[in-house]
Design a protein around this motif. Structure first.
Motif, PDB file in Angstrom:
ATOM      1  N   GLY A 148      19.449  38.078  17.837  1.00 49.50           N
ATOM      2  CA  GLY A 148      19.154  37.113  16.551  1.00 49.50           C
ATOM      3  C   GLY A 148      20.444  36.616  16.352  1.00 49.50           C
ATOM      4  O   GLY A 148      20.529  35.612  15.351  1.00 49.50           O
ATOM      5  N   SER A 149      21.718  36.736  16.960  1.00 54.51           N
ATOM      6  CA  SER A 149      22.841  36.107  16.531  1.00 54.51           C
ATOM      7  C   SER A 149      23.273  34.937  17.436  1.00 54.51           C
ATOM      8  O   SER A 149      22.737  35.130  18.475  1.00 54.51           O
ATOM      9  CB  SER A 149      23.837  37.117  16.356  1.00 54.51           C
ATOM     10  OG  SER A 149      23.702  37.988  15.327  1.00 54.51           O
ATOM     11  N   ALA A 150      24.037  34.097  16.979  1.00 56.54           N
ATOM     12  CA  ALA A 150      24.558  33.038  17.820  1.00 56.54           C
ATOM     13  C   ALA A 150      25.495  33.545  18.785  1.00 56.54           C
ATOM     14  O   ALA A 150      26.241  34.298  18.355  1.00 56.54           O
ATOM     15  CB  ALA A 150      24.878  31.662  17.180  1.00 56.54           C
ATOM     16  N   GLY A 151      25.776  32.711  19.962  1.00 57.63           N
ATOM     17  CA  GLY A 151      26.974  33.188  20.852  1.00 57.63           C
ATOM     18  C   GLY A 151      28.084  32.621  20.520  1.00 57.63           C
ATOM     19  O   GLY A 151      29.130  33.108  21.284  1.00 57.63           O
ATOM     20  N   SER A 152      28.188  31.652  19.628  1.00 58.11           N
ATOM     21  CA  SER A 152      29.586  31.099  19.174  1.00 58.11           C
ATOM     22  C   SER A 152      29.444  31.094  17.558  1.00 58.11           C
ATOM     23  O   SER A 152      28.414  31.034  16.937  1.00 58.11           O
ATOM     24  CB  SER A 152      29.582  29.709  19.721  1.00 58.11           C
ATOM     25  OG  SER A 152      28.609  28.940  19.408  1.00 58.11           O
ATOM     26  N   ALA A 153      30.687  30.991  17.072  1.00 57.51           N
ATOM     27  CA  ALA A 153      30.839  30.907  15.490  1.00 57.51           C
ATOM     28  C   ALA A 153      32.323  30.187  15.274  1.00 57.51           C
ATOM     29  O   ALA A 153      32.959  30.161  15.817  1.00 57.51           O
ATOM     30  CB  ALA A 153      31.017  32.312  15.161  1.00 57.51           C
ATOM     31  N   LEU A 154      31.917  29.551  14.081  1.00 57.96           N
ATOM     32  CA  LEU A 154      33.038  28.853  13.482  1.00 57.96           C
ATOM     33  C   LEU A 154      33.146  29.243  12.122  1.00 57.96           C
ATOM     34  O   LEU A 154      32.444  29.332  11.362  1.00 57.96           O
ATOM     35  CB  LEU A 154      32.949  27.180  13.742  1.00 57.96           C
ATOM     36  CG  LEU A 154      34.054  26.297  12.884  1.00 57.96           C
ATOM     37  CD1 LEU A 154      35.325  26.628  13.889  1.00 57.96           C
ATOM     38  CD2 LEU A 154      33.583  24.762  13.041  1.00 57.96           C
ATOM     39  N   ASN A 155      34.380  29.365  11.757  1.00 55.88           N
ATOM     40  CA  ASN A 155      34.895  29.652  10.322  1.00 55.88           C
ATOM     41  C   ASN A 155      36.175  29.335   9.844  1.00 55.88           C
ATOM     42  O   ASN A 155      37.064  28.898  10.709  1.00 55.88           O
ATOM     43  CB  ASN A 155      34.758  31.328   9.959  1.00 55.88           C
ATOM     44  CG  ASN A 155      35.960  31.854  10.516  1.00 55.88           C
ATOM     45  OD1 ASN A 155      36.168  31.909  11.576  1.00 55.88           O
ATOM     46  ND2 ASN A 155      36.810  32.382   9.593  1.00 55.88           N
ATOM     47  N   TYR A 156      36.042  29.116   8.686  1.00 52.22           N
ATOM     48  CA  TYR A 156      37.486  28.741   8.009  1.00 52.22           C
ATOM     49  C   TYR A 156      37.759  29.663   6.785  1.00 52.22           C
ATOM     50  O   TYR A 156      37.030  30.379   6.277  1.00 52.22           O
ATOM     51  CB  TYR A 156      37.594  27.319   7.529  1.00 52.22           C
ATOM     52  CG  TYR A 156      37.047  27.105   6.299  1.00 52.22           C
ATOM     53  CD1 TYR A 156      37.822  27.162   5.106  1.00 52.22           C
ATOM     54  CD2 TYR A 156      35.584  26.750   6.082  1.00 52.22           C
ATOM     55  CE1 TYR A 156      37.180  26.607   3.770  1.00 52.22           C
ATOM     56  CE2 TYR A 156      35.250  26.379   4.891  1.00 52.22           C
ATOM     57  CZ  TYR A 156      35.664  26.415   3.838  1.00 52.22           C
ATOM     58  OH  TYR A 156      35.217  26.068   2.459  1.00 52.22           O
ATOM     59  N   ARG A 157      39.244  29.821   6.721  1.00 56.67           N
ATOM     60  CA  ARG A 157      39.560  30.709   5.228  1.00 56.67           C
ATOM     61  C   ARG A 157      40.814  29.890   4.618  1.00 56.67           C
ATOM     62  O   ARG A 157      41.583  29.665   5.304  1.00 56.67           O
ATOM     63  CB  ARG A 157      39.719  32.146   5.468  1.00 56.67           C
ATOM     64  CG  ARG A 157      40.140  32.856   4.535  1.00 56.67           C
ATOM     65  CD  ARG A 157      40.575  34.244   4.871  1.00 56.67           C
ATOM     66  NE  ARG A 157      41.951  34.503   5.421  1.00 56.67           N
ATOM     67  CZ  ARG A 157      42.423  35.682   5.794  1.00 56.67           C
ATOM     68  NH1 ARG A 157      41.666  36.474   6.072  1.00 56.67           N
ATOM     69  NH2 ARG A 157      43.683  35.553   6.034  1.00 56.67           N
ATOM     70  N   GLY A 158      40.728  29.611   3.264  1.00 60.53           N
ATOM     71  CA  GLY A 158      41.887  29.253   2.632  1.00 60.53           C
ATOM     72  C   GLY A 158      42.535  30.252   1.669  1.00 60.53           C
ATOM     73  O   GLY A 158      41.809  30.907   1.222  1.00 60.53           O
ATOM     74  N   ASP A 159      43.772  30.253   1.679  1.00 63.78           N
ATOM     75  CA  ASP A 159      44.469  31.013   0.921  1.00 63.78           C
ATOM     76  C   ASP A 159      45.753  30.381  -0.139  1.00 63.78           C
ATOM     77  O   ASP A 159      46.563  29.762   0.669  1.00 63.78           O
ATOM     78  CB  ASP A 159      45.177  32.365   1.527  1.00 63.78           C
ATOM     79  CG  ASP A 159      43.996  33.252   2.096  1.00 63.78           C
ATOM     80  OD1 ASP A 159      43.660  34.114   1.354  1.00 63.78           O
ATOM     81  OD2 ASP A 159      43.702  33.048   3.242  1.00 63.78           O
ATOM     82  N   VAL A 160      45.355  30.700  -1.335  1.00 62.67           N
ATOM     83  CA  VAL A 160      46.807  30.107  -2.095  1.00 62.67           C
ATOM     84  C   VAL A 160      47.435  31.118  -3.014  1.00 62.67           C
ATOM     85  O   VAL A 160      46.393  32.019  -3.548  1.00 62.67           O
ATOM     86  CB  VAL A 160      45.930  28.939  -3.286  1.00 62.67           C
ATOM     87  CG1 VAL A 160      47.171  28.631  -4.223  1.00 62.67           C
ATOM     88  CG2 VAL A 160      45.614  27.927  -2.423  1.00 62.67           C
ATOM     89  N   SER A 161      48.576  31.431  -2.937  1.00 64.15           N
ATOM     90  CA  SER A 161      49.324  32.499  -3.742  1.00 64.15           C
ATOM     91  C   SER A 161      50.278  32.141  -4.660  1.00 64.15           C
ATOM     92  O   SER A 161      50.937  30.851  -4.288  1.00 64.15           O
ATOM     93  CB  SER A 161      49.715  33.479  -2.448  1.00 64.15           C
ATOM     94  OG  SER A 161      50.662  33.046  -1.801  1.00 64.15           O
ATOM     95  N   VAL A 162      50.630  32.485  -5.655  1.00 64.69           N
ATOM     96  CA  VAL A 162      51.962  32.272  -6.496  1.00 64.69           C
ATOM     97  C   VAL A 162      52.307  33.570  -6.929  1.00 64.69           C
ATOM     98  O   VAL A 162      51.671  34.523  -7.416  1.00 64.69           O
ATOM     99  CB  VAL A 162      51.165  31.320  -7.577  1.00 64.69           C
ATOM    100  CG1 VAL A 162      50.248  31.992  -8.490  1.00 64.69           C
ATOM    101  CG2 VAL A 162      52.554  30.941  -8.619  1.00 64.69           C
ATOM    102  N   THR A 163      53.527  33.346  -7.122  1.00 62.03           N
ATOM    103  CA  THR A 163      54.413  34.520  -7.813  1.00 62.03           C
ATOM    104  C   THR A 163      55.189  33.951  -8.788  1.00 62.03           C
ATOM    105  O   THR A 163      55.674  33.209  -8.656  1.00 62.03           O
ATOM    106  CB  THR A 163      55.490  35.338  -6.762  1.00 62.03           C
ATOM    107  OG1 THR A 163      54.509  35.590  -5.513  1.00 62.03           O
ATOM    108  CG2 THR A 163      56.101  36.327  -7.270  1.00 62.03           C
ATOM    109  N   LEU A 164      54.942  34.586 -10.044  1.00 62.38           N
ATOM    110  CA  LEU A 164      55.709  34.301 -11.324  1.00 62.38           C
ATOM    111  C   LEU A 164      56.504  35.466 -11.930  1.00 62.38           C
ATOM    112  O   LEU A 164      56.581  36.525 -11.798  1.00 62.38           O
ATOM    113  CB  LEU A 164      54.673  34.164 -12.284  1.00 62.38           C
ATOM    114  CG  LEU A 164      53.435  32.957 -11.967  1.00 62.38           C
ATOM    115  CD1 LEU A 164      52.215  33.098 -13.173  1.00 62.38           C
ATOM    116  CD2 LEU A 164      54.034  31.591 -11.913  1.00 62.38           C
TER     117      LEU A 164
END
Length: 511
Positions: A148-164
């Motif tokens: 029931g799952s596809a044989g291919s997949a696409l995904n993205y992830r975004g990360d934003v970090s800050v140190t103060l």
């Protein structure tokens, strides 16, 4: 009557006396010659007198003329000062302003601009920020994909970090770290690979069709120089205290060559110790984060060699929530050693042990029994050349029902210096995850759960074997492309299962 004026008598007498003073043997001048000489002297005296009278007249006129000029100059200066004061009252530049005022205003504006920039720099001192966007496309052979799952997949992830900056307490300095994450796509779903995930960058909140952001991490760190009250610049020892919502793997089980799925290996078994992460003993939530506190002692008295001892207590339980997370928390202790071997090449060696009081037996939906798990592990990375770093991880389960009770991963990253592409790299890794005796004894006889999900349907008899290779190429300072290939043999310990072959391409943009 004399042929010269009486007032020149003294001059004449002087001439006579001069003549009388001549030596006796000199010839005496005639009377006509004397008269001629007196006339000449009289004419010179008249010229001198006329010149003297002229100078006296000038001396009488000059002061008056100087006073008039001085008054005129004072008036001009007063008028000029008035214009400058009027120009200074306005902050705007004008073509009618005196040149010196225009220059003064220009200097003032530049000075104010520099002060503003300096204040901005001062306010931003200690502030750092970063952002990245990672996208992965993968495809697997059909026999390895879950029903029931596809044989291919696409995904993205975004990360934003800050140190103060987090303020100071005496010599101790604090800082605040926050990370926001968003993404879409759950990645590939493979048969029986309960011990490894082929794409660790996959991130999605609830509905894979929605792209939502979340506060992934928010923690505070206080660095305390030792000894207390000592001179901070000379300190070679310090304490690190952290508390908040965090990723435990930021502080434990680190590895220079295999620790970031957005840059290096994609398979989760190579990113962290499989027993802790893929096996679920870390007790983090579905997105990899949990509340906790950590304290560490760092010693650099033998710098450049160093060592650190740390202890962490993190929330555990299903979802690692805040209600009952610390009733039986996830506790981990670690010893780290930084050493130089092979002619001064850096290496880091870590040994750790953990206990999770709220683990789930077999970490799957078929058995939700809460029990205590414990184990030990090691993480090593060592440079063996100018552009070669090898790594290894080992984990062993000591208590609790787990799918696999031992895990060993080995690999290396080769920098592109060897082929004149210094920013590129090739990574190669192998993994071996041995199924536990308890899992092997029960895998074929497990019943379906209450929701009707099927049982495993096979008898686990061996170990899951993994391999991954990637080539990371940098196109510019912000963009990297990484073709990746993975091979998973005997997924879930099923010797009869077809091997999974996963081909992928990762793109990462970072700032």
């Amino acid at each position: 009557m004399l042929p010269f004026k009486p007032k020149y008598l003294a001059a004449a007498l002087a001439g006579i006396m001069l003549a009388s003073s001549l030596p006796a043997h000199a010839a005496e001048p005639s009377q006509s010659e004397l008269l001629k000489e007196l006339r000449r002297l009289s004419e010179r005296m008249e010229k001198l007198e006329a010149r003297n009278a002229e100078l006296e007249r000038k001396a009488q006129i000059t002061p008056a003329t100087s006073e008039a000029e001085l008054a005129q100059r004072v008036k001009a200066l007063e008028e000029n000062n008035a214009r400058m004061e009027t120009a200074l009252d306005s902050e705007r530049l004008s073509d009618e302003d005196p040149e010196v005022i225009s220059r003064l205003k220009d200097i003032e504006f530049r000075t104010l601009s520099m002060q503003k920039q300096a204040r901005m720099i001062e306010s931003l001192e200690g502030v750092t920020a970063g952002a990245s966007l990672t996208m992965v496309a993968q495809s697997a052979n059909k026999t390895a994909v879950a029903a029931g799952s596809a044989g291919s997949a696409l995904n993205y992830r975004g990360d934003v970090s800050v140190t103060l900056p987090g303020g100071e307490i005496g010599n101790a300095a604090g800082r605040i770290f926050a990370q926001f994450r968003l993404g879409q796509g759950n990645g590939l779903a493979l048969n029986n690979t309960l011990s490894s995930t082929p794409n660790s960058t996959a991130f999605s909140l609830t509905n894979p069709d929605d792209s939502s952001a979340m506060l992934a991490q928010a923690w505070y760190q206080l660095d305390v120089p030792l000894p207390l009250g000592g001179h901070k610049p000379n300190s070679r020892e310090h304490l690190e205290i952290n508390f908040g919502k965090m990723d435990p793997f930021v502080f434990f089980d680190q590895n220079t060559a295999a620790d970031d799925e957005s840059v290096k290996f994609l398979n989760n078994a190579f990113v962290h110790n499989p027993l802790l992460d893929s096996g679920g003993d870390a007790g983090v939530d579905a997105y990899g984060f949990t509340p906790g506190v950590r304290i560490a002692y760092h010693n650099e008295t033998q710098k450049p060699e160093w060592w650190r001892a740390s202890m962490g207590v993190f929330g555990a339980g299903k979802g690692a929530g805040y209600d009952h997370s610390f009733s039986a928390p996830f506790v981990i202790g670690q010893l780290e050693f930084g050493r130089k071997f092979l002619g001064g090449l850096d290496g880091t060696y870590r040994l750790y042990a953990w206990r999770n009081g709220q683990s789930i037996a077999f970490q799957n939906e078929f058995d939700s029994t809460i029990e205590r798990h414990s184990g030990v592990g090691a993480s090593i990375d060592q440079r063996i050349g100018d552009a070669t770093t090898i790594f290894g991880r080992y984990g062993k389960n000591l208590s609790g029902k787990v799918r696999f009770d031992q895990a060993l991963t080995l690999g290396a990253e080769f920098g592109g210096n060897y082929w004149n592409r210094s920013a590129d790299a090739i990574g190669v890794a192998l993994g071996w995850l041995r199924t536990s005796k308890n899992f092997r004894d029960n895998s074929a006889t497990m019943d379906a759960d209450a929701d009707g999900n099927p049982d495993f349907g096979y008898t686990a008899t061996g170990a899951e074997q993994l391999a991954e290779i990637y080539y990371r190429t940098r196109l510019n300072k912000n963009l990297e492309l990484t073709p990746d290939f993975q091979l998973i043999r005997h997924p879930g310990g099923d010797q009869s299962a077809a091997s999974a072959k996963v081909l992928g391409l990762r793109a990462k943009v970072s700032f």
